[in-house]
Design an enzyme around this catalytic site. Structure first.
Site, short mmCIF file in Angstrom:
data_model
loop_
_atom_site.label_atom_id
_atom_site.label_comp_id
_atom_site.label_asym_id
_atom_site.label_seq_id
_atom_site.Cartn_x
_atom_site.Cartn_y
_atom_site.Cartn_z
N GLU A 43 0.87 -1.18 0.00
CA GLU A 43 0.00 0.00 0.00
C GLU A 43 0.90 1.23 0.00
O GLU A 43 1.53 1.54 1.01
CB GLU A 43 -0.91 -0.01 1.23
N THR A 73 -3.74 6.33 2.22
CA THR A 73 -3.92 7.71 2.65
C THR A 73 -4.54 8.54 1.52
O THR A 73 -4.10 9.65 1.23
CB THR A 73 -2.60 8.34 3.15
N LYS A 133 -11.31 -1.16 6.51
CA LYS A 133 -10.06 -1.08 7.27
C LYS A 133 -10.39 -0.66 8.70
O LYS A 133 -10.90 0.45 8.91
CB LYS A 133 -9.09 -0.09 6.63
#
Length: 217
Positions: A43, A73, A133
């Site tokens: 990621e 992000t 998440k």
């Protein structure tokens, strides 16, 4: 469908490394070190300078089709589209964003928003989210997964934050589809020690493989 196959790749990867850094070079070297250690899930966060270029270059060089590379992000739909156009195969946000969910549905890319409450998780599911998440995982613990999945058994959860090689099997046994790992795994990269990053990745993947073997017994 493409999105289904990508979700399967995330689940198969088991551990998704959350890559941050202060420069594009640091990010790329960290990713290469992680791959050398056996990591299959990366990621690339948009706190990393030129994150879209890192994603594009990693995908162009990728030879192992089991490796799945996404963006993290991602705070808004504009960044999400930039990441997808660079080749990102999943999008991770610290919070749920409706516009980003819709964009990911349009491009058939899994969207993993950060959620902390059952209400947020229900909202995400209604928007077509495949994996939630749980962030930060350190605020809870593996036992919380059964509490969330009791009313929402169809929920796929990936805890991130506070996941280590010592406790990742606990999270997976508790029902996590995969785990996200960052700080401890990648801390040596801040000092340029990429060999230690590789060793850390090997340790995480050793624990993951041992978990898989116990499941398959």
């Amino acid at each position: 469908m493409q999105r289904v196959e990508l979700v399967k790749k995330i689940e198969s990867a088991g551990v998704i490394a959350v890559v941050r850094g202060t420069s594009k070079e640091q990010g790329k070297k960290a990713c290469e070190a992680l791959i050398a250690g056996g990591m299959k899930g990366l990621e690339i966060t948009f706190t990393l300078p030129k994150a879209d270029e890192v994603i594009e270059e990693l995908i162009a060089k990728r030879t192992d089709t089991k490796i799945v590379i996404g963006a993290g992000t991602v705070l808004d739909v504009i960044t999400a589209r930039l990441a997808i156009l660079a080749g990102a195969e999943f999008i991770v946000s610290p919070t749920f964003d409706q516009a980003t969910a819709e964009l990911c549905n349009l491009y058939q890319i899994p969207y993993l928003p950060g959620c902390m409450t059952i209400t947020e998780m229900k909202t995400a599911l209604k928007a077509g989210v495949d994996i939630v998440k749980l962030f930060p995982g350190s605020a809870f613990g593996p036992a919380i997964l059964s509490a969330f999945k009791a009313p929402l058994p169809q929920l796929n959860i990936m805890p991130t934050g506070g996941v280590s090689s010592e406790n990742l099997a606990e999270w997976l046994r508790a029902g996590a589809i995969a785990v996200g790992a960052g700080g401890k795994l990648l801390a040596p990269a801040e000092k340029g020690d990429y060999q230690q990053v590789t060793k850390n990745a090997e340790e995480y993947m050793k624990e993951y493989q041992q978990f898989k073997e116990t499941v398959n017994e």
